[in-house]
Write an enzyme that holds these catalytic residues in place. Structure first.
Site, mmCIF file in Angstrom:
data_model
loop_
_atom_site.group_PDB
_atom_site.id
_atom_site.type_symbol
_atom_site.label_atom_id
_atom_site.label_comp_id
_atom_site.label_asym_id
_atom_site.label_seq_id
_atom_site.Cartn_x
_atom_site.Cartn_y
_atom_site.Cartn_z
ATOM 1 N N ASP A 33 0.814 -1.222 0.000
ATOM 2 C CA ASP A 33 0.000 0.000 0.000
ATOM 3 C C ASP A 33 0.848 1.273 0.000
ATOM 4 O OD1 ASP A 33 -2.536 1.254 -0.053
ATOM 5 O OD2 ASP A 33 -2.453 1.625 2.102
ATOM 6 N N ASP A 61 2.361 0.827 -5.072
ATOM 7 C CA ASP A 61 0.916 0.885 -5.292
ATOM 8 C C ASP A 61 0.601 2.012 -6.278
ATOM 9 O OD1 ASP A 61 -1.769 0.417 -5.161
ATOM 10 O OD2 ASP A 61 -2.022 1.118 -3.114
ATOM 11 N N ASP A 66 -2.914 8.768 -4.279
ATOM 12 C CA ASP A 66 -4.224 8.261 -3.843
ATOM 13 C C ASP A 66 -4.919 9.354 -3.048
ATOM 14 O OD1 ASP A 66 -3.701 5.802 -4.966
ATOM 15 O OD2 ASP A 66 -4.274 4.659 -3.181
ATOM 16 N N ARG A 106 -5.365 4.973 -14.958
ATOM 17 C CA ARG A 106 -5.738 5.862 -13.847
ATOM 18 C C ARG A 106 -5.173 7.269 -14.020
ATOM 19 N NH1 ARG A 106 -5.806 2.077 -8.348
ATOM 20 N NH2 ARG A 106 -7.028 0.384 -9.283
#
Length: 381
Positions: free
Chosen positions: A168, A193, A197, A248
């Site tokens: 993560d 990751d 985020d 993304r």
């Protein structure tokens, strides 16, 4: 691109009476930005000096960055009212280190007196009212990443983050409940990751002039369908370069996201993905395909408090699609409500997407070799 059309774009979003907008930056021949292509480097640069870009005055003085972000992160002041902290050590912790500065509770404007790599043994947690200002030096963070947890008014400027390893581990992780964040002129790559985020109720965020490369899952906005509190998330991403990153750019759940004047090329799966209840306004971006041609993707998911699956919605205004790229916009969206940025902020700097803009974004995103401005206030005349 003629001047008349550019003038129309600059003023298409009206300001209230008695409000004077800051004029968009023009790259002129007398004061070109670092690494801007010039007449001696070949290529078609006839209009590059006329490209309008934001943040003309951001480097006038050290603290001119404060509250200058366009978009949702426009209120971020960072360490505007704090002392100047000089990072003098490249060690992970201890006196003069970046970590020591970031954990302080009081506002700080953090600058660097050294260049080099800081190897992080754990996430670098940044507390509220901090500016981490890499102008004037070349600082690379590796090993782990930056964490913005339950904080507000943070500016991260002109850093490199790469090689974050571990479960993560993102280059920059913004969660939970953080707000008024501006990430500007950072080069982000190769983390375990994601690169950025933004989840768990974090909002009022701008990402600008960043360079993303050598990575798979680039920017995630909204954690998963169970976190319905992510409906509050609002993010602006502009003048960024997604350079061969796989997907993304971003992927979005629940949030409202404004994308403008970004350059996304050679994605591996898709460029932008809309999932459950997201609203994406894609404006004057450049989507240049590699082997995969469809830029926009839709995924259906079920919010935790709903009975049926839903996807998100994308509005594409003035985007261009190159090298066989196809929008892939979902049909049957008549009557669907998608926000317009003017409902949330009054002005932003948007250019017609052209080859000249593409060249500028390749050269003027990510870490820049700029001089650190003097720490002084601008005197009113």
């Amino acid at each position: 691109m003629g001047n008349a059309h550019r003038h129309h774009l600059k003023h298409r979003f009206p300001l209230p009476q008695n409000t004077v907008p800051t004029p968009p930056h023009k790259y002129g021949t007398s004061h070109p930005p670092h690494n801007l292509p010039n007449q001696n480097q070949g290529g078609s640069n006839s209009n590059i000096n006329m490209i309008s870009l934001p943040y003309a005055n951001a480097d006038t003085t050290l603290r001119s960055l404060a509250a200058q972000a366009e978009g949702y992160g426009r209120f971020a002041i960072g360490g505007l009212h704090g002392s100047l902290y000089h990072v003098t050590s490249l060690l992970d912790d201890g006196p003069g280190s970046l970590r020591e500065a970031c954990r302080q509770k009081e506002p700080l404007w953090i600058v660097f007196e050294v260049s080099g790599t800081i190897h992080l043994s754990s996430y670098l947690s940044v507390s509220s009212y901090k500016t981490v200002d890499g102008r004037g030096q070349k600082i690379k963070l590796t090993g782990k990443g930056i964490k913005l947890k339950q904080c507000e008014h943070v500016i991260i400027c002109n850093l490199e983050v790469e090689g974050g390893r571990g479960h993560d581990v993102d280059a920059i992780q913004i969660k939970p409940n953080s707000k008024h964040i501006w990430i500007d002129r950072c080069t982000l790559s190769d983390c375990e990751d994601g690169l950025i985020d933004i989840t768990r109720g974090s909002t009022e965020i701008t990402i600008s002039r960043c360079h993303f490369h050598n990575h798979d899952k680039t920017i995630l906005i909204g954690s998963d369908p169970s976190h319905v509190d992510d409906r509050c998330i609002k993010v602006t991403i502009h003048h960024c370069f997604f350079n061969g990153t796989r997907q993304r750019h971003p992927r979005v759940r629940f949030a409202k996201v404004h994308l403008y004047n970004n350059y996304s090329r050679n994605w591996g799966i898709y460029a932008v993905c809309a999932s459950v209840e997201s609203q994406i306004f894609s404006q004057h971006n450049i989507y240049e395909a590699g082997q995969k041609k469809v830029a926009f993707k839709y995924l259906h998911e079920k919010a935790a408090d709903k009975d049926a699956e839903a996807t998100g919605h994308i509005i594409s205004e003035g985007d261009i699609f190159l090298n066989g790229a196809q929008p892939g916009l979902m049909t049957g969206n008549v009557g669907v409500k998608v926000f317009h940025p003017s409902e949330h902020y009054l002005a932003w700097t948007v250019e017609t997407p052209t080859d000249d803009l593409k060249q500028v974004l390749q050269h003027c995103t990510g870490w820049q070799s700029v001089t650190r401005p003097a720490d002084q206030t601008i005197c009113a005349e």
